[in-house]
Scaffold this active site. Structure first.
Site, mmCIF file in Angstrom:
data_model
loop_
_atom_site.group_PDB
_atom_site.id
_atom_site.type_symbol
_atom_site.label_atom_id
_atom_site.label_comp_id
_atom_site.label_asym_id
_atom_site.label_seq_id
_atom_site.Cartn_x
_atom_site.Cartn_y
_atom_site.Cartn_z
ATOM 1 N N ALA A 34 0.814 -1.224 0.000
ATOM 2 C CA ALA A 34 0.000 0.000 0.000
ATOM 3 C C ALA A 34 0.843 1.268 0.000
ATOM 4 C CB ALA A 34 -0.930 -0.009 1.219
ATOM 5 N N TYR A 175 9.268 -13.471 -12.920
ATOM 6 C CA TYR A 175 8.035 -12.727 -12.625
ATOM 7 C C TYR A 175 6.806 -13.555 -13.004
ATOM 8 C CZ TYR A 175 4.575 -8.951 -12.591
ATOM 9 O OH TYR A 175 3.460 -8.181 -12.332
HETATM 10 N N1 LIG Z 1 2.651 -1.942 -12.938
HETATM 11 C C1 LIG Z 1 2.191 -2.845 -13.797
HETATM 12 O O1 LIG Z 1 2.279 -2.678 -15.033
HETATM 13 C C2 LIG Z 1 1.488 -4.092 -13.280
HETATM 14 C C3 LIG Z 1 0.768 -4.878 -14.212
HETATM 15 C C4 LIG Z 1 0.132 -6.035 -13.756
HETATM 16 C C5 LIG Z 1 0.192 -6.394 -12.417
HETATM 17 N N2 LIG Z 1 0.891 -5.607 -11.531
HETATM 18 C C6 LIG Z 1 0.948 -6.036 -10.131
HETATM 19 O O2 LIG Z 1 0.456 -4.990 -9.320
HETATM 20 C C7 LIG Z 1 1.018 -5.087 -8.018
HETATM 21 C C8 LIG Z 1 1.477 -3.704 -7.554
HETATM 22 O O3 LIG Z 1 2.495 -3.258 -8.418
HETATM 23 P P1 LIG Z 1 2.775 -1.702 -8.725
HETATM 24 O O4 LIG Z 1 2.889 -1.582 -10.195
HETATM 25 O O5 LIG Z 1 1.838 -0.845 -7.978
HETATM 26 O O6 LIG Z 1 4.277 -1.607 -8.163
HETATM 27 P P2 LIG Z 1 4.975 -0.644 -7.103
HETATM 28 O O7 LIG Z 1 4.514 0.757 -7.266
HETATM 29 O O8 LIG Z 1 6.417 -0.962 -7.221
HETATM 30 O O9 LIG Z 1 4.422 -1.190 -5.707
HETATM 31 C C9 LIG Z 1 4.838 -2.426 -5.176
HETATM 32 C C10 LIG Z 1 4.380 -2.473 -3.737
HETATM 33 O O10 LIG Z 1 4.786 -3.728 -3.173
HETATM 34 C C11 LIG Z 1 5.467 -3.472 -1.950
HETATM 35 N N3 LIG Z 1 6.486 -4.479 -1.700
HETATM 36 C C12 LIG Z 1 7.520 -4.827 -2.516
HETATM 37 N N4 LIG Z 1 8.301 -5.734 -1.914
HETATM 38 C C13 LIG Z 1 7.747 -5.960 -0.680
HETATM 39 C C14 LIG Z 1 8.102 -6.782 0.411
HETATM 40 N N5 LIG Z 1 9.205 -7.554 0.389
HETATM 41 N N6 LIG Z 1 7.315 -6.771 1.508
HETATM 42 C C15 LIG Z 1 6.220 -5.982 1.559
HETATM 43 N N7 LIG Z 1 5.823 -5.186 0.552
HETATM 44 C C16 LIG Z 1 6.593 -5.171 -0.547
HETATM 45 C C17 LIG Z 1 6.101 -2.090 -2.143
HETATM 46 O O11 LIG Z 1 6.302 -1.442 -0.900
HETATM 47 P P3 LIG Z 1 7.699 -1.280 -0.133
HETATM 48 O O12 LIG Z 1 8.757 -1.021 -1.161
HETATM 49 O O13 LIG Z 1 7.434 -0.126 0.780
HETATM 50 O O14 LIG Z 1 7.867 -2.566 0.591
HETATM 51 C C18 LIG Z 1 4.990 -1.368 -2.900
HETATM 52 O O15 LIG Z 1 4.042 -0.848 -2.003
HETATM 53 C C19 LIG Z 1 2.152 -6.122 -8.105
HETATM 54 O O16 LIG Z 1 1.715 -7.347 -7.538
HETATM 55 C C20 LIG Z 1 2.363 -6.289 -9.609
HETATM 56 O O17 LIG Z 1 2.831 -7.583 -9.928
HETATM 57 C C21 LIG Z 1 1.541 -4.468 -11.932
#
Ligand SMILES: NC(=O)c1ccc[n+]([C@@H]2O[C@H](COP(=O)([O-])OP(=O)(O)OC[C@H]3O[C@@H](n4cnc5c(N)ncnc54)[C@H](OP(=O)(O)O)[C@@H]3O)[C@@H](O)[C@H]2O)c1
Length: 280
Positions: A34, A175
């Site tokens: 979040a 991934y």
């Molecule tokens: N962006 C895209 O194009 C896309 C497309 C399809 C699906 N998704 C999915 O959407 C979801 C969110 O991605 P996003 O694009 O919003 O990426 P993001 O902005 O990089 O956010 C990722 C989130 O995951 C948290 N996180 C990462 N490693 C963690 C850990 N070890 N423990 C706890 N929290 C952790 C991060 O917080 P901290 O760094 O503070 O821990 C951050 O809040 C992911 O599951 C991704 O696979 C993304």
């Protein structure tokens, strides 16, 4: 994005705040990941709709900023800083959550990490175990530990990717493997949990810190984090099990009927991306 663009790109989405409010006001909902991107946008929207939002991620400062935005808009938010890759930390945070909130109505399993590197190169950097920890085993352990809080009934939403369902693409093995593995695990485990509905939302490209480093993605159409959040919230207002953009079935069919042609197309795409400056 235009209405046509959203139709072409987005999974079904809950765009109406009143509809969301009727579904979640007064509910307690955990959002993992979040602190950034889609998770932060989802948490803000839930707070606006009257849910008590529990925010989990590693960076406490970034979680605090999201909580401040939710509270400034009149909502309620609580911080749960934790690292999903740390098994002891996962058990500890699940205990803290349940001590303060014995009843959860929903969990949005969104935290995730992506790495784009050839499988052979990634071996040296431990890509596969690292991604499995954040995208699969950590979220799975968290949900198992939180089962008592969901026992009275609830929804688990998995924020997945279209890439977890179409054919394997070069440089995405860790991934795609971790996202697809967790998705299947969740639906199998969910089949054992009475009164819990498990739903997956398969998102296309979304503009967030995760996708920003890949230069070629700047030329492709993408959802904003707020638009993606509206899709993530769809299973809270409709009893769906899987939600995806309409064209994903066509890609899956192409993978079944013409796997070699699709594989060639993905390799051409990879070469085009390399021509745009390659993976950042
Ligand atoms: N962006 C895209 O194009 C896309 C497309 C399809 C699906 N998704 C999915 O959407 C979801 C969110 O991605 P996003 O694009 O919003 O990426 P993001 O902005 O990089 O956010 C990722 C989130 O995951 C948290 N996180 C990462 N490693 C963690 C850990 N070890 N423990 C706890 N929290 C952790 C991060 O917080 P901290 O760094 O503070 O821990 C951050 O809040 C992911 O599951 C991704 O696979 C993304």
């Amino acid at each position: 994005m235009s209405a046509l663009g959203r139709f072409l790109l987005s999974p079904p989405a809950c765009r109406d705040l009143g509809t969301l409010r009727r579904a979640v006001a007064g509910h307690t909902i955990l959002v993992t990941g979040a602190s950034s991107g889609i998770g932060a946008a989802t948490a803000r929207r839930l707070g606006e709709a009257g849910a008590t939002v529990l925010l989990l991620a590693r960076r406490e400062g970034a979680l605090g900023a999201v909580a401040a935005q939710i509270r400034a808009a009149g909502g309620q938010a609580h911080l749960y800083p934790a690292n999903l890759a740390d098994p002891a930390g996962v058990q500890a945070v699940a205990g803290r959550i349940q001590a303060a909130h014995p009843r959860l109505h929903a969990v949005i399993s969104n935290a995730g990490r992506s790495v784009r590197r050839r499988a052979q190169d990634g071996e040296a950097t431990q890509d596969l175990p690292r991604l499995l920890a954040v995208n699969f085993s950590g979220p799975a352990a968290l949900l198992l530990a939180l089962r008592p809080a969901l026992a009275a009934g609830g929804v688990v939403v998995n924020v997945s990717s279209v890439s977890a369902r179409h054919v394997g693409a070069p440089r995405w093995s860790a991934y795609q493997g971790s996202k697809a593995g967790f998705d299947l695990w969740l639906h199998a485990a969910g089949a054992e949990w009475p009164r819990v509905r498990v739903a997956s939302v398969y998102l296309p490209l979304v503009r967030t810190p995760m996708s920003a480093p890949t230069r070629a993605y700047r030329f492709l159409p993408a959802l904003s984090a707020d638009e993606a959040a509206q899709a993530v919230l769809w299973p809270l207002v409709r009893p769906v099990v899987r939600a995806a953009p309409w064209w994903l079935r066509g890609v899956e069919l192409a993978g079944l009927l013409a796997p070699h042609a699709l594989g060639r197309a993905l390799r051409v795409l990879e070469r085009w991306e390399a021509g745009q400056g390659g993976p950042a």
